[in-house]
Design a protein around this motif. Sequence first.
Motif, PDB file in Angstrom:
ATOM      1  N   CYS A 243       0.954  -1.185   0.080  1.00  0.00           N
ATOM      2  CA  CYS A 243       0.000  -0.004  -0.075  1.00  0.00           C
ATOM      3  C   CYS A 243       0.874   1.288   0.112  1.00  0.00           C
ATOM      4  CB  CYS A 243      -0.804  -0.029   1.243  1.00  0.00           C
ATOM      5  SG  CYS A 243      -0.182  -0.113   2.885  1.00  0.00           S
ATOM      6  N   THR A 244       0.310   2.378  -0.516  1.00  0.00           N
ATOM      7  CA  THR A 244       1.089   3.721  -0.782  1.00  0.00           C
ATOM      8  C   THR A 244       0.432   4.744   0.288  1.00  0.00           C
ATOM      9  OG1 THR A 244      -0.309   4.509  -2.393  1.00  0.00           O
ATOM     10  CG2 THR A 244       1.487   2.918  -2.975  1.00  0.00           C
ATOM     11  N   TYR A 249      -3.126  -0.129  -3.662  1.00  0.00           N
ATOM     12  CA  TYR A 249      -2.562  -1.324  -3.260  1.00  0.00           C
ATOM     13  C   TYR A 249      -2.413  -2.207  -4.383  1.00  0.00           C
ATOM     14  CZ  TYR A 249      -7.430  -3.089  -3.061  1.00  0.00           C
ATOM     15  OH  TYR A 249      -8.650  -3.450  -3.386  1.00  0.00           O
ATOM     16  N   ASP A 250      -1.700  -3.330  -4.235  1.00  0.00           N
ATOM     17  CA  ASP A 250      -1.732  -4.060  -5.430  1.00  0.00           C
ATOM     18  C   ASP A 250      -2.822  -5.268  -5.126  1.00  0.00           C
ATOM     19  OD1 ASP A 250      -0.734  -6.427  -6.999  1.00  0.00           O
ATOM     20  OD2 ASP A 250       0.795  -7.156  -5.398  1.00  0.00           O
ATOM     21  N   SER A 251      -3.458  -5.317  -6.218  1.00  0.00           N
ATOM     22  CA  SER A 251      -4.776  -6.159  -6.070  1.00  0.00           C
ATOM     23  C   SER A 251      -4.407  -7.533  -7.042  1.00  0.00           C
ATOM     24  CB  SER A 251      -5.829  -5.377  -6.486  1.00  0.00           C
ATOM     25  OG  SER A 251      -5.937  -4.998  -8.093  1.00  0.00           O
ATOM     26  N   ASN A 252      -3.498  -7.551  -7.772  1.00  0.00           N
ATOM     27  CA  ASN A 252      -3.376  -8.875  -8.702  1.00  0.00           C
ATOM     28  C   ASN A 252      -1.839  -9.504  -8.614  1.00  0.00           C
ATOM     29  OD1 ASN A 252      -1.350  -7.045  -9.801  1.00  0.00           O
ATOM     30  ND2 ASN A 252      -2.120  -6.762 -11.606  1.00  0.00           N
ATOM     31  N   ASN A 253      -1.321  -9.150  -7.200  1.00  0.00           N
ATOM     32  CA  ASN A 253      -0.215  -9.954  -6.699  1.00  0.00           C
ATOM     33  C   ASN A 253       1.222  -9.788  -7.705  1.00  0.00           C
ATOM     34  OD1 ASN A 253      -1.937 -11.123  -4.391  1.00  0.00           O
ATOM     35  ND2 ASN A 253      -2.754 -12.504  -6.174  1.00  0.00           N
ATOM     36  N   ASP A 254       1.116  -8.670  -8.189  1.00  0.00           N
ATOM     37  CA  ASP A 254       2.435  -8.510  -9.114  1.00  0.00           C
ATOM     38  C   ASP A 254       3.485  -7.771  -8.318  1.00  0.00           C
ATOM     39  OD1 ASP A 254       1.262  -5.960  -9.243  1.00  0.00           O
ATOM     40  OD2 ASP A 254       1.437  -5.889 -11.514  1.00  0.00           O
ATOM     41  N   SER A 255       2.940  -7.289  -6.896  1.00  0.00           N
ATOM     42  CA  SER A 255       3.917  -6.491  -6.203  1.00  0.00           C
ATOM     43  C   SER A 255       4.036  -4.905  -6.741  1.00  0.00           C
ATOM     44  CB  SER A 255       5.413  -7.055  -5.996  1.00  0.00           C
ATOM     45  OG  SER A 255       5.419  -8.308  -5.802  1.00  0.00           O
ATOM     46  N   ASN A 256       3.149  -4.556  -7.546  1.00  0.00           N
ATOM     47  CA  ASN A 256       3.238  -3.254  -7.835  1.00  0.00           C
ATOM     48  C   ASN A 256       1.698  -2.737  -7.565  1.00  0.00           C
ATOM     49  OD1 ASN A 256       2.973  -0.852  -9.263  1.00  0.00           O
ATOM     50  ND2 ASN A 256       4.043  -1.810 -11.268  1.00  0.00           N
ATOM     51  N   ASP A 260      -2.955  -0.966 -10.598  1.00  0.00           N
ATOM     52  CA  ASP A 260      -4.187  -1.833 -10.695  1.00  0.00           C
ATOM     53  C   ASP A 260      -5.379  -1.206 -10.591  1.00  0.00           C
ATOM     54  OD1 ASP A 260      -2.241  -3.671 -10.648  1.00  0.00           O
ATOM     55  OD2 ASP A 260      -2.544  -4.157  -8.438  1.00  0.00           O
ATOM     56  N   GLY A 261      -5.316   0.332 -10.334  1.00  0.00           N
ATOM     57  CA  GLY A 261      -6.306   1.082 -10.096  1.00  0.00           C
ATOM     58  C   GLY A 261      -7.251   0.825  -8.918  1.00  0.00           C
ATOM     59  N   ALA A 262      -6.348   0.188  -7.773  1.00  0.00           N
ATOM     60  CA  ALA A 262      -7.013  -0.245  -6.625  1.00  0.00           C
ATOM     61  C   ALA A 262      -6.800   0.689  -5.476  1.00  0.00           C
ATOM     62  CB  ALA A 262      -6.711  -1.569  -6.110  1.00  0.00           C
ATOM     63  N   ASN A 263      -7.666   1.200  -4.684  1.00  0.00           N
ATOM     64  CA  ASN A 263      -7.371   2.084  -3.776  1.00  0.00           C
ATOM     65  C   ASN A 263      -8.229   2.056  -2.708  1.00  0.00           C
ATOM     66  OD1 ASN A 263      -7.626   4.791  -2.239  1.00  0.00           O
ATOM     67  ND2 ASN A 263      -6.023   5.532  -3.800  1.00  0.00           N
ATOM     68  N   TRP A 264      -7.808   1.479  -1.361  1.00  0.00           N
ATOM     69  CA  TRP A 264      -8.923   1.066  -0.328  1.00  0.00           C
ATOM     70  C   TRP A 264      -9.557   2.168   0.087  1.00  0.00           C
ATOM     71  CZ3 TRP A 264      -8.325   3.399   4.070  1.00  0.00           C
ATOM     72  CH2 TRP A 264      -7.099   3.924   4.521  1.00  0.00           C
ATOM     73  N   ALA A 265      -9.060   3.248   0.186  1.00  0.00           N
ATOM     74  CA  ALA A 265      -9.821   4.450   0.758  1.00  0.00           C
ATOM     75  C   ALA A 265     -11.160   4.838  -0.070  1.00  0.00           C
ATOM     76  CB  ALA A 265      -8.819   5.539   1.050  1.00  0.00           C
ATOM     77  N   LEU A 266     -10.706   5.139  -1.648  1.00  0.00           N
ATOM     78  CA  LEU A 266     -11.767   5.325  -2.447  1.00  0.00           C
ATOM     79  C   LEU A 266     -12.856   4.165  -2.441  1.00  0.00           C
ATOM     80  CD1 LEU A 266      -9.597   6.659  -5.318  1.00  0.00           C
ATOM     81  CD2 LEU A 266     -11.054   7.876  -3.701  1.00  0.00           C
ATOM     82  N   GLU A 267     -12.241   3.035  -2.185  1.00  0.00           N
ATOM     83  CA  GLU A 267     -13.331   1.929  -2.343  1.00  0.00           C
ATOM     84  C   GLU A 267     -14.318   2.068  -0.778  1.00  0.00           C
ATOM     85  OE1 GLU A 267     -10.694  -1.366  -2.772  1.00  0.00           O
ATOM     86  OE2 GLU A 267     -10.113  -0.908  -4.505  1.00  0.00           O
ATOM     87  N   TRP A 268     -13.627   2.081   0.061  1.00  0.00           N
ATOM     88  CA  TRP A 268     -14.572   2.220   1.284  1.00  0.00           C
ATOM     89  C   TRP A 268     -15.473   3.371   1.312  1.00  0.00           C
ATOM     90  CZ3 TRP A 268     -16.037   4.822   5.845  1.00  0.00           C
ATOM     91  CH2 TRP A 268     -16.351   3.803   6.821  1.00  0.00           C
ATOM     92  N   GLN A 269     -14.939   4.640   0.843  1.00  0.00           N
ATOM     93  CA  GLN A 269     -15.649   5.705   0.831  1.00  0.00           C
ATOM     94  C   GLN A 269     -16.826   5.532  -0.066  1.00  0.00           C
ATOM     95  OE1 GLN A 269     -11.843   8.922   1.173  1.00  0.00           O
ATOM     96  NE2 GLN A 269     -13.095   8.956  -0.746  1.00  0.00           N
ATOM     97  N   GLY A 270     -16.654   4.750  -1.340  1.00  0.00           N
ATOM     98  CA  GLY A 270     -17.670   4.615  -2.161  1.00  0.00           C
ATOM     99  C   GLY A 270     -18.747   3.662  -1.606  1.00  0.00           C
ATOM    100  N   ILE A 271     -18.351   2.680  -0.773  1.00  0.00           N
ATOM    101  CA  ILE A 271     -19.297   1.827  -0.121  1.00  0.00           C
ATOM    102  C   ILE A 271     -20.178   2.575   1.044  1.00  0.00           C
ATOM    103  CG2 ILE A 271     -19.620  -0.369   1.018  1.00  0.00           C
ATOM    104  CD1 ILE A 271     -17.332  -1.422  -0.619  1.00  0.00           C
ATOM    105  N   HIS A 272     -19.504   3.373   1.796  1.00  0.00           N
ATOM    106  CA  HIS A 272     -19.998   3.947   3.058  1.00  0.00           C
ATOM    107  C   HIS A 272     -19.954   5.656   2.968  1.00  0.00           C
ATOM    108  CE1 HIS A 272     -19.018   0.091   5.039  1.00  0.00           C
ATOM    109  NE2 HIS A 272     -17.987   0.118   4.392  1.00  0.00           N
TER     110      HIS A 272
END
Length: 355
Positions: A243-244, A249-256, A260-272
């Motif tokens: 995570c940065t 964060y790395d969502s496809n296990n390539d260590s990068n 991936d376009g994955a962002n735990w904060a944006l995802e959580w904000q969207g759900i809540h």
Amino acid sequence: MKSKYLGFLPIVLGFVLFLHPLVLSEAFSIGDHYLLYPEAEAIIADHSIINRVMYDLIPDSAINNSKETLHIAYGHTSHGSQIISGMSGLPAYKEGKGGAEGLYDWNEGGTGGALDIDDYFMSGDLGNPNYTAWATYTRTYLDLPANSDVNVVMWSWCGQVSGATVDDINTYLTLMNNLENDYPTVMFVYMTGHVDGSGLEGNLHIRNEQIRNYCQTNSKILFDFADIESYDPHSNYFGDKYCTDNCEYDSNNDSNPYNDGANWALEWQGIHPEDWYDCSSAHSQPLNANMKAYAAWWLWATLAGWVDPNVTPTTPGYTPTNTSGLRTGVAFSLILTSLLVLIVIRTSYRKNRIF
């Protein structure tokens, strides 16, 4: 012939030696709360305690007590501003949900019943312009009579922990410990460096672990900046997903984590959408600053004497204990035993002339 009292002399001296460290052990008082450092545990503000403020689990009285008790000096640059940005947006958010007006207010000076924080109290951060200047700045600041009421000092890192060596962090820890020794009425808050996408094998994580281990082993106060931004508010862990600081964060296990376009904060904000508030958050997302603010207010309440009922003995934290009665009794005992020693010595000297 030796005096019959001489046989008691080793016992009396033993009591003195036993009681002496109890009386002279460094004690710190905040209001009516006393903490004997040898009995203390570490105070760790990390992801595990953010729900205390998020879900209003800290009594209003504890928040108000922290505002009445603490005078905080906080030094930081951009990343460290996330705490302040989150704290600035929190009052309106809480009041909009029916919370007490002004409960989470802060300003420089503590006017109007707000928490007193001298923000940007000196320039730079823990690694800027170098790894030692902040300690000199702190001493200069605390030595000014105008700042005699300051009882909490906190500095943050920017990105320097990522490239720090073992010796660099040891220098930081030593300088902090020296400040604690030289200013015993001030609480100094240690801090980890922000995450940088290098994962658990990266230097950043290793150096942060060095700071954490030192704080837990030596009963220090730690604001675990990196730990807070390694979890979402429901304690889902992203630290092993590279995570940065922007919550990617790395969502496809390539260590990068960047492609991936994955962002735990944006995802959580969207759900809540109702469970976070918009605010500035340097290099990151609003939710990250929200969580830093929650952790900060838990820390302020704890430093002012609130006992978190959800912190167990196996969880880093501490239980402030009012030991003023104990310390008074021990002091009286030491005085009494010292007088007995003098009486024994004087009696022996008069009768036997052996001293």
